[in-house]
Every structure is written in C-alpha cells, then in structure tokens.
Design a protein around this motif. Structure first.
Motif, PDB file in Angstrom:
ATOM      1  N   ASP A 123      46.085 -52.859 -53.924  1.00 39.79           N
ATOM      2  CA  ASP A 123      47.125 -53.288 -52.990  1.00 39.79           C
ATOM      3  C   ASP A 123      47.526 -52.146 -52.047  1.00 39.79           C
ATOM      4  OD1 ASP A 123      47.321 -55.921 -53.781  1.00 39.79           O
ATOM      5  OD2 ASP A 123      48.914 -55.565 -55.242  1.00 39.79           O
ATOM      6  N   GLU A 124      47.615 -50.933 -52.607  1.00 45.09           N
ATOM      7  CA  GLU A 124      47.921 -49.774 -51.771  1.00 45.09           C
ATOM      8  C   GLU A 124      46.825 -49.582 -50.723  1.00 45.09           C
ATOM      9  OE1 GLU A 124      48.498 -46.252 -54.058  1.00 45.09           O
ATOM     10  OE2 GLU A 124      50.271 -47.001 -55.104  1.00 45.09           O
TER      11      GLU A 124
ATOM     12  N   LEU B  42      44.968 -49.478 -45.024  1.00 46.75           N
ATOM     13  CA  LEU B  42      44.082 -49.890 -43.937  1.00 46.75           C
ATOM     14  C   LEU B  42      44.832 -50.690 -42.880  1.00 46.75           C
ATOM     15  CD1 LEU B  42      40.861 -50.787 -45.946  1.00 46.75           C
ATOM     16  CD2 LEU B  42      41.399 -48.692 -44.704  1.00 46.75           C
ATOM     17  N   GLU B  43      45.865 -51.404 -43.280  1.00 47.37           N
ATOM     18  CA  GLU B  43      46.720 -52.080 -42.300  1.00 47.37           C
ATOM     19  C   GLU B  43      47.424 -51.058 -41.410  1.00 47.37           C
ATOM     20  OE1 GLU B  43      49.419 -54.519 -44.463  1.00 47.37           O
ATOM     21  OE2 GLU B  43      47.930 -56.053 -44.976  1.00 47.37           O
TER      22      GLU B  43
ATOM     23  N   ASN C 220      28.330 -45.704 -52.947  1.00 48.64           N
ATOM     24  CA  ASN C 220      27.771 -47.039 -52.716  1.00 48.64           C
ATOM     25  C   ASN C 220      28.321 -48.047 -53.719  1.00 48.64           C
ATOM     26  OD1 ASN C 220      26.282 -46.706 -50.434  1.00 48.64           O
ATOM     27  ND2 ASN C 220      24.406 -46.121 -51.494  1.00 48.64           N
ATOM     28  N   ASP C 221      28.744 -47.580 -54.900  1.00 43.74           N
ATOM     29  CA  ASP C 221      29.401 -48.488 -55.844  1.00 43.74           C
ATOM     30  C   ASP C 221      30.713 -49.010 -55.264  1.00 43.74           C
ATOM     31  OD1 ASP C 221      27.412 -48.278 -57.698  1.00 43.74           O
ATOM     32  OD2 ASP C 221      28.454 -46.853 -59.004  1.00 43.74           O
ATOM     33  N   VAL C 222      31.398 -48.144 -54.516  1.00 46.56           N
ATOM     34  CA  VAL C 222      32.646 -48.561 -53.870  1.00 46.56           C
ATOM     35  C   VAL C 222      32.344 -49.534 -52.747  1.00 46.56           C
ATOM     36  CG1 VAL C 222      34.735 -47.781 -52.695  1.00 46.56           C
ATOM     37  CG2 VAL C 222      33.655 -46.313 -54.416  1.00 46.56           C
ATOM     38  N   ARG C 223      31.377 -49.169 -51.931  1.00 47.85           N
ATOM     39  CA  ARG C 223      31.063 -49.975 -50.744  1.00 47.85           C
ATOM     40  C   ARG C 223      30.553 -51.365 -51.117  1.00 47.85           C
ATOM     41  NH1 ARG C 223      26.248 -50.427 -47.519  1.00 47.85           N
ATOM     42  NH2 ARG C 223      26.761 -50.998 -45.371  1.00 47.85           N
ATOM     43  N   ARG C 224      29.688 -51.419 -52.129  1.00 47.94           N
ATOM     44  CA  ARG C 224      29.062 -52.697 -52.473  1.00 47.94           C
ATOM     45  C   ARG C 224      29.682 -53.367 -53.697  1.00 47.94           C
ATOM     46  NH1 ARG C 224      23.400 -49.604 -52.276  1.00 47.94           N
ATOM     47  NH2 ARG C 224      23.172 -49.403 -50.009  1.00 47.94           N
TER      48      ARG C 224
ATOM     49  N   ARG D 181      36.957 -56.574 -49.308  1.00 48.08           N
ATOM     50  CA  ARG D 181      36.796 -56.158 -47.908  1.00 48.08           C
ATOM     51  C   ARG D 181      37.391 -54.771 -47.688  1.00 48.08           C
ATOM     52  NH1 ARG D 181      38.277 -61.579 -46.883  1.00 48.08           N
ATOM     53  NH2 ARG D 181      40.415 -60.917 -46.389  1.00 48.08           N
ATOM     54  N   ALA D 182      38.516 -54.515 -48.336  1.00 45.73           N
ATOM     55  CA  ALA D 182      39.170 -53.210 -48.175  1.00 45.73           C
ATOM     56  C   ALA D 182      38.298 -52.096 -48.757  1.00 45.73           C
ATOM     57  CB  ALA D 182      40.535 -53.223 -48.847  1.00 45.73           C
TER      58      ALA D 182
END
Length: 603
Positions: free
Chosen positions: A285-286, A291-292, A311-315, A343-344
């Motif tokens: 949530d943070e 990103l907002e 890449n674990d974070v990205r995918r 998405r975040a």
C-alpha cells in the motif's frame, strides 16, 4: 505470472515496433542491420502492411515469441491505429510472459508520448472520431510505455553510436536476462524528470514545502535492525531528515494516515525491496502511494534491491510470486487490489536504482545511496526570500521566454534591469519553479563581485564543482576552464543561472556558446548592462520595470540601450526526461508586457 525462460521458448530475440514511413529506411533499418550483424534474431516487417486479420495474427504471434520488444516512438507513430494495437499487445505480453519492453524516443520529447501532446494529441483526436471505444486503451498504453526506462535520441550525437548503445543493452539483457540497473550512480530517468518538471508547472502555486527529505519504505522483519537501520543512521548523520516508521504505526488493515502524510511530505522515497517485502500489504500500500506521489508531485523514487533478484520484483516470480498468490487467495473478492500491487511492483522495478548482492561492503553501498540522496536534496536548498506582491506576472513572462520553443535545444535568456529592480529575486523564483526538471543545476550569485575578488578561474571551478561535486575537476587557467566546461557539459542537461554579470568576458568564460551544453539546457543571466546580452547573442531578454527600455522583451537586432540594466542568462535543461509554482511579484506598471523577439532564431 509465468517465468519467461522456464515457460517459453523464444523464436525471436527482438520485436521491432515502428512507423515505416518515418524510420524504416533510416534509423530502424540501421538498427535491424546492427542486430543481425551481432546475431540477434529480430522480427521486422518487410514492408508497410495494411491492417488485416491475418497480418494482425502474424504480428501477435511474433510479439508473443520475442524476448524483447523495442518500440520506436517517432513523431507520427500514433497516426497509425495498427501500431497502437501492436503497442497494446506488447504491453499485454510483457505482463503475461515477462518480455522486456524498451521504448526509444527518436527525435521526440518523451512527454509528448506520455501526455499525448503535439502530434500525439492531434493523432488521438482523429482516432476518437473513428475508434471511440479503443482510444482510452491506446492512451493508457502510450502513457504506460513512456513511463518505462528507455533511451532518447535527440539528434545531438552520432546515430550509429546511439544504435551501438542499444545493441549492447540488448545483448546484456539477452545474456543476463536482467534489467540494466545502474548500481553506482543512478540518476533520474526521463520519465521521472518529466514528471518532476510537469508537476511544478502550475505557475502560481506556492513552492512545495517538504516535511522530510526521505521516506523509507521497507519490510521491517527483513531489514529494520540491519540494513535499513544502518541506512537511516547514515542519512541522519548527514543531516538528512528521514522518516522511518515505528512498529506501532502499522495497525488495522490499511495504511495509517500518519504514513500517508509522511509519504506525501517527503522529497525522496527509498524503496528497499527484500526477500519478504511483498508479503506485507502495508509495504505494498505504501508503494502504491509513493508512485502516486511520483506521478502527481514529481517525488524522486529510488529503489534498492537488497539481496533479491530485481526481476523477481518486476515479474513477481520467486518469493514475490508466492506472496502475490497468497494475496490473490486472501483478496479474491477484491481482485483489483492485488492487480494494483502487481502493477506497482512492475513499475517500481523499472526505475533505475541500486542492487546489493552481498559482493561488496554494505557500508560502502549505503555511502553511495547517501551520495545520490544528498545531490538530489541540494537541488531544492537554495534560499528564496519572501517575494513582494506582484511578482507572479514577471515570473510568468520569464518562464514563457525560457520555454517558448519547448523543452529541447539549448536556450539562453537574459533578465535586464537597474540595481534593486528585483532581477535576482526573479532568478531565485525561476530556479524554484523549474529546478527539479534538470539533471544538474548551478546558481552562481554575485558574479561581478566574485570575479573581481577571486577571478574567472575561481568562477569556472565553482561551476564545475556545483555540477559534478568532484574536487579534482578544476581548471588552471581561463582557457583550460573553457575546454574543461565544454568537455564535461556537452552531454549534460543543466540549469545554469549567472547572477549580476557586468563583463562580457564573464559570459565568455562560463557560458560561451550553446554547443558547450547538452540538449535541453537553459542558461539565465541577470545584468544591469543590456549590451552584454546583445553582444553575447542572447535574443530572449526580459526587462524589469523601471529599466530604461520601451518594452520588456527585446531582440538582438534592436539597438542596445545605453542605460544600466541587469540580465539573467538562463538555459533550460530537462526534458525527460522524462518524463518539469508560482511566486508573487513586485508591484509594477501595466507596461510589463513582453513580445516575441523580432529574430526568433534559436541560440
């Protein structure tokens, strides 16, 4: 989410998305040739094809079967609905299969794609008449693609060298299957710079006040008492005001109001991605809120991948995939929540940051993070006095001159007026208005006094140290200083303000010609002598009230005034470049209007 190499065999290494009439025979053709010569299997359509079901199916299969998708955004890319459908498919496949998407902004401001301005605005307006239901999807795809880390060709370097950089990057991705994360000296990406620049574009709002320099987002049980605790101490030791939450702040099911206010009130957000980060709904949530704030306020976001494969974070694979699977089960009645977190994570992992893999001393790694944070903070530390009433119109007019030809190119602007007319005050206000949109900034005050006391070499060294913060980068003579400035600044987008200039030699030593600087640079010069601006070729000149001139804006083909006047030379720097407030003005006459210079030739 499927792991790319575990679940797919790639037929192609690269899929090229581009507008044929603009780049096929030139840039994209050369790019395809360079890939083939390096053994990179590349899908590039052989001719301009008319959209049809069979063709769309062929392209869809090619996109799904390509490890990397390169999107060449050119001026009229969005004119073609086929390309917009192709872009949507590329982003869908990136999300589903984990393909790497690399946007290339070819002779185009990334902001035009991200916000659909200029030719992109016109194209989307035409599409809305014919494809009303699809246009919102296309707009979102353009925005999302332009928010990814990419490369920008502005025409200020050899095209073959730019293509070589792309080739090396593609080979590195194919070899390591990894994102090009810079581990030593990350800077704002084009999208971050643009977001920062545009977030401060509301001219008559007050300059943003921040409660904290840094907000730390991290998984407490992973790193609180070790890495993040040490980072917090290092920041605090450097007098960097940092928010690090207490355990008690996480109560209930949602992020607390205290944390939301701390995020909104921070200049920089550091995200520490660790092994079990994604298990915490509070962390996620943070992250969404951070990103907002990046989107709305230009907050600088710095991801740190601590003992975790980025890449674990990205995918969302590995521990991140397991965590998201648990969340999907827990929040199956609210799937949009989990999708928002996914998405975040994907977006944050595409931002240039730091990677710690345990192969270096942790204290040295933290030291590099602190260096970047310190540099970013210095952008906004310049003191601004309480402005007299009436300054708004002057700031508005000067800003109009600064950006009259958009954000690209190198431009110089002069502020001319008598002593006490408020030239320096206007320069300070302009600094706060646009500083976040530049890669580097330098405000040299009292040039006249410093030149007399210390000499031109001293000023040249001040300029270099402000931009590069390197003690060993110094000139030994004016000629050597000119050579050094040109060498180091030609590829850099900077904001340079020279305050109270009274000799032409000062301008010649510090900002001799536009080709000294990288594209997007802005130089602002304040002076009491209008002749200096004219002789230096500065055409965009704002005249303060009470100065001896019939109009506030003059061009270099006019006869220079013999009266004393002050000028600020100002070069706009930032694009991105990506992916940049307003101030009260002194009360003045109604004649403070400005007009376009008679000669609109760019400096």
């Amino acid at each position: 989410m499927a792991t790319p190499q575990a679940s797919k065999e790639w037929e192609f290494d690269v899929f090229l998305s581009f507008r044929g009439p603009e780049t096929r025979s030139g840039f994209t053709g050369y790019l395809h040739k360079a890939f083939c010569e390096k053994g990179i299997r590349t899908f590039m359509d052989l001719e301009d094809l008319i959209s049809g079901n069979k063709i769309q199916q062929t392209f869809a299969r090619a996109i799904e079967s390509s490890r990397i998708a390169i999107v060449v955004f050119s001026e009229h890319y969005a004119d073609t609905d086929f390309l917009l459908k192709e872009l949507v498919k590329i982003l869908e496949c990136s999300k589903r299969y984990g393909q790497f998407v690399l946007p290339i902004f070819y002779l185009l401001d990334p902001g035009e794609v991200r916000h659909q301005r200029g030719s992109y605005e016109k194209a989307m307006a035409r599409h809305e008449e014919k494809f009303k239901d699809k246009v919102p999807i296309w707009r979102a795809a353009l925005r999302n693609a332009a928010n990814l880390s990419g490369l920008h060709f502005k025409g200020d370097e050899f095209e073959y060298e730019f293509i070589e950089r792309i080739s090396k990057l593609v080979l590195a991705i194919l070899k390591e299957d990894t994102l090009p994360v810079v581990a030593d000296n990350p800077v704002r990406s084009e999208s971050q710079l643009k977001a920062s620049q545009e977030s401060s574009s509301s001219l008559f709002s007050s300059p943003r006040q921040y409660q904290y320099h840094v907000f730390l987002n991290f998984r407490g049980c992973d790193t609180r008492y070790r890495f993040t605790g040490s980072l917090f101490k290092a920041l605090r030791d450097k007098k960097i005001h940092t928010f690090m939450d207490d355990v008690g702040l996480h109560r209930g099911n949602d992020i607390s109001r205290t944390l939301i206010e701390a995020i909104k009130g921070s200049r920089i957000a550091i995200i520490v991605f660790s092994e079990n980060y994604a298990e915490s709904t509070y962390c996620l949530d943070e992250l969404v809120k951070i990103l907002e704030c990046q989107e709305s306020d230009g907050q600088f976001v710095l991801p740190v991948f601590y003992d975790v494969y980025h890449n674990d974070v990205r995918r969302q694979t590995g521990s991140y995939g397991a965590a998201m699977a648990k969340h999907e089960e827990k929040f199956k009645d609210d799937p949009s929540k989990v999708e928002k977190w996914k998405r975040a994570l994907h977006r944050a992992a595409n931002i240039t940051g730091f990677v710690f893999d345990g192969k270096k001393y942790e204290h040295e790694f933290i030291g590099k993070i602190v260096e970047v944070v310190s540099r970013e903070i210095r952008r906004v530390n310049l003191h601004v006095a309480d402005y007299p009433i009436g300054l708004e119109s002057q700031i508005s007019e000067v800003k109009s001159l600064v950006f009259s030809d958009g954000y690209d190119g190198v431009h110089m602007v002069g502020i001319h007026g008598n002593g006490g007319s408020g030239k320096t005050t206007v320069a300070h206000a302009i600094y706060h208005l646009i500083a976040n949109g530049f890669e580097s900034i330098c405000f040299l005050e009292n040039v006249r006094e410093s030149s007399y006391k210390h000499g031109l070499v001293y000023l040249q060294n001040m300029l270099l140290s402000n931009i590069f913060e390197r003690k060993n980068l110094k000139s030994t003579s004016v000629v050597h200083g000119i050579s050094t400035i040109k060498h180091w600044l030609q590829q850099k987008k900077i904001l340079l303000i020279l305050d109270d200039v009274d000799k032409l030699e000062q301008l010649q030593a510090l900002a001799g010609k536009p080709d000294w600087f990288g594209g997007g640079t802005r130089v602002i010069v304040t002076t009491r002598d209008k002749n200096l601006l004219v002789w230096h070729g500065i055409e965009r000149i704002y005249e303060m009230e009470n100065s001896n001139s019939e109009s506030n804006i003059t061009s270099s083909d006019e006869n220079p005034s013999e009266s004393a006047a002050e000028v600020i030379g100002f070069n706009e720097n930032q694009s991105e470049i990506f992916h940049t407030s307003s101030f009260p003005e002194r009360i003045g006459s109604v004649n403070k209007k400005w007009q376009e210079p008679k000669s609109k030739e760019s400096i």
